[in-house]
Write a protein that holds these residues in place. Sequence first.
Motif, PDB file in Angstrom:
ATOM      1  N   ASN A 372       0.826  -1.215   0.000  1.00 26.60           N
ATOM      2  CA  ASN A 372       0.000   0.000   0.000  1.00 26.60           C
ATOM      3  C   ASN A 372       0.860   1.265   0.000  1.00 26.60           C
ATOM      4  O   ASN A 372       0.401   2.341   0.352  1.00 26.60           O
ATOM      5  CB  ASN A 372      -1.015  -0.012   1.159  1.00 26.60           C
ATOM      6  N   LYS A 393       5.208  -6.466  11.669  1.00 28.02           N
ATOM      7  CA  LYS A 393       4.568  -5.777  10.526  1.00 28.02           C
ATOM      8  C   LYS A 393       3.778  -6.778   9.679  1.00 28.02           C
ATOM      9  O   LYS A 393       2.707  -6.456   9.160  1.00 28.02           O
ATOM     10  CB  LYS A 393       5.619  -5.105   9.628  1.00 28.02           C
ATOM     11  N   VAL A 396       0.545  -7.487  11.463  1.00 28.60           N
ATOM     12  CA  VAL A 396      -0.426  -6.392  11.299  1.00 28.60           C
ATOM     13  C   VAL A 396      -1.089  -6.509   9.922  1.00 28.60           C
ATOM     14  O   VAL A 396      -2.302  -6.396   9.763  1.00 28.60           O
ATOM     15  CB  VAL A 396       0.280  -5.020  11.454  1.00 28.60           C
ATOM     16  N   MET A 397      -0.262  -6.791   8.910  1.00 26.75           N
ATOM     17  CA  MET A 397      -0.758  -6.907   7.545  1.00 26.75           C
ATOM     18  C   MET A 397      -1.751  -8.066   7.424  1.00 26.75           C
ATOM     19  O   MET A 397      -2.798  -7.960   6.800  1.00 26.75           O
ATOM     20  CB  MET A 397       0.463  -7.154   6.640  1.00 26.75           C
ATOM     21  N   ASN A 399      -3.595  -9.321   9.760  1.00 30.59           N
ATOM     22  CA  ASN A 399      -4.840  -9.109  10.509  1.00 30.59           C
ATOM     23  C   ASN A 399      -5.656  -7.937   9.965  1.00 30.59           C
ATOM     24  O   ASN A 399      -6.727  -7.640  10.490  1.00 30.59           O
ATOM     25  CB  ASN A 399      -4.523  -8.862  11.998  1.00 30.59           C
ATOM     26  N   SER A 400      -5.115  -7.214   8.945  1.00 29.45           N
ATOM     27  CA  SER A 400      -5.877  -6.036   8.483  1.00 29.45           C
ATOM     28  C   SER A 400      -6.761  -6.377   7.296  1.00 29.45           C
ATOM     29  O   SER A 400      -6.615  -7.373   6.663  1.00 29.45           O
ATOM     30  CB  SER A 400      -4.906  -4.914   8.104  1.00 29.45           C
TER      31      SER A 400
END
Length: 400
Positions: A372, A393, A396-397, A399-400
């Motif tokens: 992104n 990181k 996070v990616m 789970n987003s």
Amino acid sequence: MLKGKNILLGVCGGIAAYKAVEVASSLRKKGAHVDVIMTDAATKFVTPLTFQEITGNPVSFSMWEKVHTWNVEHIALAKKADLILIAPATANIVGKIASGIADDMLSTTLMASTAPIFLAPAMNTNMYNNPIFQHNLKLLQDIAHYNIIPATTGHLACGNAGIGRFPDPADIIEIIEKFLGQKKDLIGKNILITAGGTREPIDPVRYIGNRSSGKMGYALAEEAARRGAKVTLISGQTSLTVSSSIELIKIETAKQMQQYVEEKFTDSDIIIMAAAVADYCVSKVAEQKIKKAANNFTINLVKNPDILLNLGNKKNPGQILVGFAAETQNLIEYAQEKLKRKNLDMIIANDVSKSNAGFNSDTNIVKIITKNKSVEDIPLMKKTTLAGIILDKIQVMENS
Ligand code: CTP
């Protein structure tokens, strides 16, 4: 670490069952809430009353004799446990778990649990070394939430000396405390990591290689394994070693690396290509050592497959693909181009011309670039610390 944790202690029928009393007592002293399940054989060595007095809780030992108020005791115990410790673990319980047998209170509870399970096997040396037991143990070792606390070597109750001794209870507690103190956010994940440089042979004694030490990939593999992932590390030749929980596949050439990566790719949730893959290989490797002759010598090179590019082309939804970009100029621009061309989710860009960064260094300075288009500067730090940041990181990616 243990304060307030629900620990389920499974005690099996071996002479070391009496040492499990000390384990239960230490767990309780450290503030854990301890439930105990004993196998029928274990009750012949130590009485359930002993564990009941030590833990302050009723002890389960039969599917048919209810000791708790819950409706379905084995399911309730399985759900309640933050961690299950089987100590001592006999060849019998290891064999049962490995074969999917659930025929008593302990084995059915294990079948119903998703908690991390630690086994501390203890038995006679010949039983311990028996290839069937070792095979079963290996099967469990390969399952993400199973952890083996290896037996120690020393005097055994049967009179022999050798491997098979129940570890010191204090060591068992220390292993569990360490585990509970760690972040365990990658349990259930299959992670494929490549590391090190490939070597492309010229003749039987020479090769084309690069300066990669493998340190970054190995740090990622260790950190992912510590956080609970099932890790496969496909590595070029390095002097590094890894924990036994990591499946290590050593390769030499880019084509060999590609073969194993492709094999493991479909089952992998996260793929991190940290390896320095040679872009070219020798078109015709000499069968015999090339003798020195003319003043000039030319080697004809042909392109190697781009492993990451191929993975990017066939990536499945949900899979996360991470690459590295080693650059000496135009860092962000080149890295972003690679991220796009290879259909990556993230690329770790490092300027290998900087001292303390990149090849063969213990530290790195990178930019983490995501699909992104976010670009994050990560300052100089140890590769082991950076490994944790990269995995954060990725999490996070995911789970987003
Ligand atoms: N890579 C790969 N197969 C190759 C070459 C590279 O899988 N044959 C992977 C590396 O493991 C890394 C990423 O692609 O994750 C980028 O590697 P890099 O060497 O920086 O870039 P290249 O694609 O080889 O391009 P160039 O050498 O032109 O910079």
